[in-house]
Design an enzyme around this catalytic site. Structure first.
Site, PDB file in Angstrom:
ATOM      1  N   ASN A  11      -3.080 -14.237  -1.970  1.00 32.56           N
ATOM      2  CA  ASN A  11      -2.459 -13.065  -2.580  1.00 32.56           C
ATOM      3  C   ASN A  11      -1.504 -12.439  -1.566  1.00 32.56           C
ATOM      4  OD1 ASN A  11      -1.828 -10.675  -3.866  1.00 32.56           O
ATOM      5  ND2 ASN A  11      -3.815  -9.712  -3.474  1.00 32.56           N
ATOM      6  N   TRP A  12      -0.221 -12.605  -1.820  1.00 34.07           N
ATOM      7  CA  TRP A  12       0.779 -12.105  -0.855  1.00 34.07           C
ATOM      8  C   TRP A  12       0.981 -10.597  -0.965  1.00 34.07           C
ATOM      9  CZ3 TRP A  12       5.419 -16.043  -1.519  1.00 34.07           C
ATOM     10  CH2 TRP A  12       5.011 -17.303  -1.091  1.00 34.07           C
ATOM     11  N   LYS A  13       0.471  -9.993  -2.015  1.00 35.44           N
ATOM     12  CA  LYS A  13       0.703  -8.562  -2.252  1.00 35.44           C
ATOM     13  C   LYS A  13       2.221  -8.294  -2.240  1.00 35.44           C
ATOM     14  CE  LYS A  13      -3.704  -7.753  -0.081  1.00 35.44           C
ATOM     15  NZ  LYS A  13      -4.710  -6.781   0.230  1.00 35.44           N
ATOM     16  N   HIS A  97      -7.282  -6.351  -9.474  1.00 37.10           N
ATOM     17  CA  HIS A  97      -7.381  -6.209  -8.012  1.00 37.10           C
ATOM     18  C   HIS A  97      -7.670  -4.735  -7.691  1.00 37.10           C
ATOM     19  CE1 HIS A  97      -6.354  -6.149  -3.765  1.00 37.10           C
ATOM     20  NE2 HIS A  97      -6.467  -7.473  -3.786  1.00 37.10           N
ATOM     21  N   GLU A  99      -6.527  -2.843  -5.572  1.00 41.71           N
ATOM     22  CA  GLU A  99      -5.323  -2.038  -5.313  1.00 41.71           C
ATOM     23  C   GLU A  99      -4.647  -1.647  -6.631  1.00 41.71           C
ATOM     24  OE1 GLU A  99      -3.425  -4.679  -2.491  1.00 41.71           O
ATOM     25  OE2 GLU A  99      -5.030  -4.282  -1.049  1.00 41.71           O
ATOM     26  N   GLU A 168     -14.680  -9.001  -4.477  1.00 47.23           N
ATOM     27  CA  GLU A 168     -13.919  -8.464  -3.348  1.00 47.23           C
ATOM     28  C   GLU A 168     -14.430  -7.064  -3.013  1.00 47.23           C
ATOM     29  OE1 GLU A 168      -9.955 -10.546  -2.773  1.00 47.23           O
ATOM     30  OE2 GLU A 168      -9.580  -8.816  -4.040  1.00 47.23           O
ATOM     31  N   GLY A 174      -8.531  -6.118   3.742  1.00 46.33           N
ATOM     32  CA  GLY A 174      -7.515  -5.682   4.690  1.00 46.33           C
ATOM     33  C   GLY A 174      -8.064  -4.912   5.877  1.00 46.33           C
ATOM     34  N   SER A 211     -10.848 -10.025   3.904  1.00 44.05           N
ATOM     35  CA  SER A 211     -10.684 -10.407   5.316  1.00 44.05           C
ATOM     36  C   SER A 211     -11.143 -11.837   5.593  1.00 44.05           C
ATOM     37  CB  SER A 211     -11.387  -9.401   6.229  1.00 44.05           C
ATOM     38  OG  SER A 211     -10.799  -8.120   6.095  1.00 44.05           O
ATOM     39  N   GLY A 232      -5.909 -12.444   1.296  1.00 40.86           N
ATOM     40  CA  GLY A 232      -4.736 -11.578   1.384  1.00 40.86           C
ATOM     41  C   GLY A 232      -3.956 -11.856   2.653  1.00 40.86           C
ATOM     42  N   GLY A 233      -4.170 -11.036   3.660  1.00 41.78           N
ATOM     43  CA  GLY A 233      -3.387 -11.078   4.898  1.00 41.78           C
ATOM     44  C   GLY A 233      -3.254 -12.465   5.509  1.00 41.78           C
TER      45      GLY A 233
HETATM   46  C1  PEP Z   1      -6.902  -9.333  -1.191  1.00 43.19           C
HETATM   47  O1  PEP Z   1      -5.800  -8.824  -1.170  1.00 43.19           O
HETATM   48  O2  PEP Z   1      -7.374  -9.707  -2.263  1.00 43.19           O
HETATM   49  C2  PEP Z   1      -7.631  -9.512   0.066  1.00 43.19           C
HETATM   50  C3  PEP Z   1      -8.828  -9.998   0.011  1.00 43.19           C
HETATM   51  O3  PEP Z   1      -6.978  -9.133   1.211  1.00 43.19           O
HETATM   52  P1  PEP Z   1      -7.422  -9.481   2.723  1.00 43.19           P
HETATM   53  O4  PEP Z   1      -7.738 -10.946   2.764  1.00 43.19           O
HETATM   54  O5  PEP Z   1      -6.240  -9.116   3.547  1.00 43.19           O
HETATM   55  O6  PEP Z   1      -8.631  -8.647   3.032  1.00 43.19           O
END
Ligand code: PEP
Length: 248
Positions: A11-13, A97, A99, A168, A174, A211, A232-233
């Site tokens: 997930n590039w956000k 999600h 967010e 999640e 994050g 993470s 994500g990141g």
């Molecule tokens: C996400 O955006 O779904 C996520 C899990 O982010 P991260 O891996 O950065 O915690």
């Protein structure tokens, strides 16, 4: 052997322009080669969705949108529909999600969007997860149960293999504070059990997200109820994302 092929989704956000997305995909495909492994998906912003779908065409790696509206069209400024996602060449969509939920997406919308995605042959990756406050109050399981039931309210019993549910925990997204494999396993097992009220739990994939890194992937993936990861990141760099796929 499990009936559930692992899925690793990045997930590039709100990151990467179209040009950056294209070179990322070229590099990712080089790194992944054509070895048999987990299913892999990339979730770029809308502006790069078609570019990513074209760059990945024929590779087995698929593109997914980061959200969608449940209506097919209409006065919904800033939104896109399942039809548009399909037309862009993507095969999936992230729904619910945290967010997006923090920006107002409701449980009812998550359920309606999951239905609309399935109706257009998209694979919904439906996110659920508790906040730190819920966890500290001992409400994790009841919270997850409510989110899973709402998300699956309109899903038919034979559709378990056509979607994925991503557990999640909000406190892990994050933050660098990955859930331990034991905590993630316990929650994913609960999510699978609640999903099993409607769907076949043997074919319904449950992912962990929060993470995830190349270093912690193997420990998470070793858990019996974790069928993949929403990253994500660590998905923003193709080398790091390919290492996660390799570890899975
Ligand atoms: C996400 O955006 O779904 C996520 C899990 O982010 P991260 O891996 O950065 O915690």
């Amino acid at each position: 052997m499990s009936a559930r092929r692992p899925l690793i989704a990045g997930n590039w956000k709100m990151n990467k322009t179209g040009a950056e997305a294209r070179s990322y995909c070229e590099r990712l495909l080089q790194l992944l080669g054509d070895g048999e492994g987990p299913e892999v998906a990339v979730c770029p912003p809308f502006t790069a969705l078609e570019i990513v779908a074209v760059a990945l065409a024929g590779s087995g790696v698929w593109a997914a949108a980061q959200t969608m509206h449940e209506a097919p069209s209409g006065p919904h400024t800033g939104e896109i529909s399942a039809l548009m996602i399909v037309a862009a060449g993507a095969r999936g969509v992230v729904i619910g999600h945290s967010e997006r939920r923090a920006a107002g997406e409701t449980d009812a919308q998550v359920g309606a969007r999951a239905r609309a995605a399935l109706d257009h042959d998209l694979t919904p990756i439906v996110c659920v997860g508790e906040s730190l406050d819920h966890r500290q109050a001992g409400e994790t399981f009841s919270w997850l149960s409510g989110q899973v039931r709402a998300a699956l309210a309109a899903v038919r019993p034979d559709e378990g293999a056509r979607l994925a549910i991503a557990y999640e925990p909000i406190w892990a997204i994050g933050t660098g504070q990955t859930a331990t494999p034991e905590i993630a396993q316990e929650a994913c097992a609960h999510v699978r059990a609640v999903a099993g009220e409607r769907l076949d739990p043997a074919v319904t994939r449950v992912l962990y997200g929060g993470s995830v890194t190349p270093e912690n992937t193997a420990g998470l993936m070793a858990q019996s109820d974790i069928d993949g990861a929403l990253v994500g990141g660590a998905s923003l760099d193709p080398e790091s994302f390919a290492r996660i796929v390799g570890a899975a």
